[in-house]
Design a protein around this motif. Structure first.
Motif, PDB file in Angstrom:
ATOM      1  N   SER A 193       0.700  -1.407   0.014  1.00  0.00           N
ATOM      2  CA  SER A 193      -0.011   0.089  -0.008  1.00  0.00           C
ATOM      3  C   SER A 193       0.895   1.379  -0.080  1.00  0.00           C
ATOM      4  O   SER A 193       0.669   2.158  -0.753  1.00  0.00           O
ATOM      5  N   THR A 246       1.307   4.257  -3.151  1.00  0.00           N
ATOM      6  CA  THR A 246       0.990   5.506  -2.736  1.00  0.00           C
ATOM      7  C   THR A 246       2.142   6.362  -2.957  1.00  0.00           C
ATOM      8  O   THR A 246       2.248   7.325  -3.793  1.00  0.00           O
ATOM      9  N   PHE A 287      -2.860   4.295  10.173  1.00  0.00           N
ATOM     10  CA  PHE A 287      -2.614   5.613   9.912  1.00  0.00           C
ATOM     11  C   PHE A 287      -3.313   5.929   8.422  1.00  0.00           C
ATOM     12  O   PHE A 287      -3.645   5.045   7.631  1.00  0.00           O
ATOM     13  N   HIS A 288      -3.572   7.081   8.021  1.00  0.00           N
ATOM     14  CA  HIS A 288      -4.148   7.283   6.746  1.00  0.00           C
ATOM     15  C   HIS A 288      -3.037   7.793   5.813  1.00  0.00           C
ATOM     16  O   HIS A 288      -1.864   8.201   6.086  1.00  0.00           O
ATOM     17  N   SER A 289      -3.218   6.903   4.624  1.00  0.00           N
ATOM     18  CA  SER A 289      -1.889   7.196   3.704  1.00  0.00           C
ATOM     19  C   SER A 289      -1.763   8.611   3.258  1.00  0.00           C
ATOM     20  O   SER A 289      -0.371   8.701   2.841  1.00  0.00           O
ATOM     21  N   ASP A 290      -2.766   9.345   3.054  1.00  0.00           N
ATOM     22  CA  ASP A 290      -2.489  10.612   2.785  1.00  0.00           C
ATOM     23  C   ASP A 290      -1.578  11.637   3.793  1.00  0.00           C
ATOM     24  O   ASP A 290      -0.727  12.485   3.572  1.00  0.00           O
ATOM     25  N   VAL A 291      -1.724  11.271   5.074  1.00  0.00           N
ATOM     26  CA  VAL A 291      -0.924  11.772   6.111  1.00  0.00           C
ATOM     27  C   VAL A 291       0.374  11.491   6.278  1.00  0.00           C
ATOM     28  O   VAL A 291       1.402  12.376   6.288  1.00  0.00           O
ATOM     29  N   LYS A 351       0.310   3.506  14.034  1.00  0.00           N
ATOM     30  CA  LYS A 351      -0.751   2.711  13.218  1.00  0.00           C
ATOM     31  C   LYS A 351      -2.245   2.269  13.975  1.00  0.00           C
ATOM     32  O   LYS A 351      -2.011   2.294  15.371  1.00  0.00           O
TER      33      LYS A 351
END
Length: 227
Positions: free
Chosen positions: A17, A21, A104-108, A102
């Motif tokens: 993941s 990203t 966590f949001h991938s954008d963060v 964890k």
């Protein structure tokens, strides 16, 4: 310059993941082939930044952070499901640049990676002025695309959309993702506005013989392809 990210994470789903990203944003991602020789893989890959889980097979992330800090000041971002304050304090004392709990949001995480790279490499590292794409040069400073002697000026939205699609490396970018990216960059856009900008961008690319370079994937989004 393409930034190289070294991910030390034994959860394959999380690793893949993160790789997906970061790759979409033009970063090169690698990881250790095994967790016994993390230091050797680090030396071989020479990354610009490390994302490190704390709980790892054989030795934990703190161990590898100590080993790496003996030979390198490369920025390290810790990931961990352990949220005890002492873990965070220990990580920072050992030379970590950030600590992300964890889940966590991938954008963060992406934002923290980009911020760390800017902070560490903003000075002394010259960012590229151009991106080469299908024989054309995208001028990042002037917001134009040039093929041979033909220059085409793009609006801010058209230019932003083109860069997002090109950096996706032949992967589909959804309409929602494009709209979010434009919105986050403080450009107001809705679904209809996106359609208009895509149409105008394609028309301008047609002047350069690149009318087939941005494809619509029905129900999925758009992809900038290599011709």
């Amino acid at each position: 310059m393409e930034m190289k990210i070294f991910i030390v994470e034994d959860d394959l789903a999380i690793f893949n993941s993160l790789k997906e990203t970061l790759t979409k944003w033009g970063m090169q991602v690698s990881g250790p082939l095994n967790f016994k020789d993390v230091l050797e893989h680090f030396k071989s890959d020479e990354p610009h930044l490390i994302i490190m889980d704390i709980q790892l097979p054989i030795y934990d992330g703190f161990h590898w952070c100590r080993e790496i800090r003996l030979i390198s000041k490369v920025p390290i971002i810790f990931l961990s499901s352990r949220d005890h304050p002492m873990d965070m304090v220990m990580a920072m004392h050992m030379g970590a640049d950030d600590y992300i709990p964890k889940p966590f949001h991938s954008d963060v995480l992406l934002a923290k990676v980009q911020a760390t790279l800017r902070r560490v490499y903003a000075y002394g590292e010259k960012s590229p002025d151009f991106i080469e794409w299908n024989g054309a040069l995208i001028d990042l400073k002037r917001g134009i695309i040039r093929m041979d002697e033909i220059e085409t000026e793009l609006t801010k939205n058209e230019f932003f959309i083109l860069i997002v699609l090109v950096k996706a490396n032949n992967e589909i970018v959804s309409r929602d993702e494009l709209i979010r990216s434009l919105w986050n960059d403080e450009r107001f856009v809705n679904d209809n506005t996106l359609t208009v900008n895509i149409t105008r961008l394609r028309h301008k690319l047609e002047n350069l013989g690149l009318q087939e370079a941005i494809l619509t994937k029905k129900g999925l989004g758009y992809v900038a392809v290599t011709l």
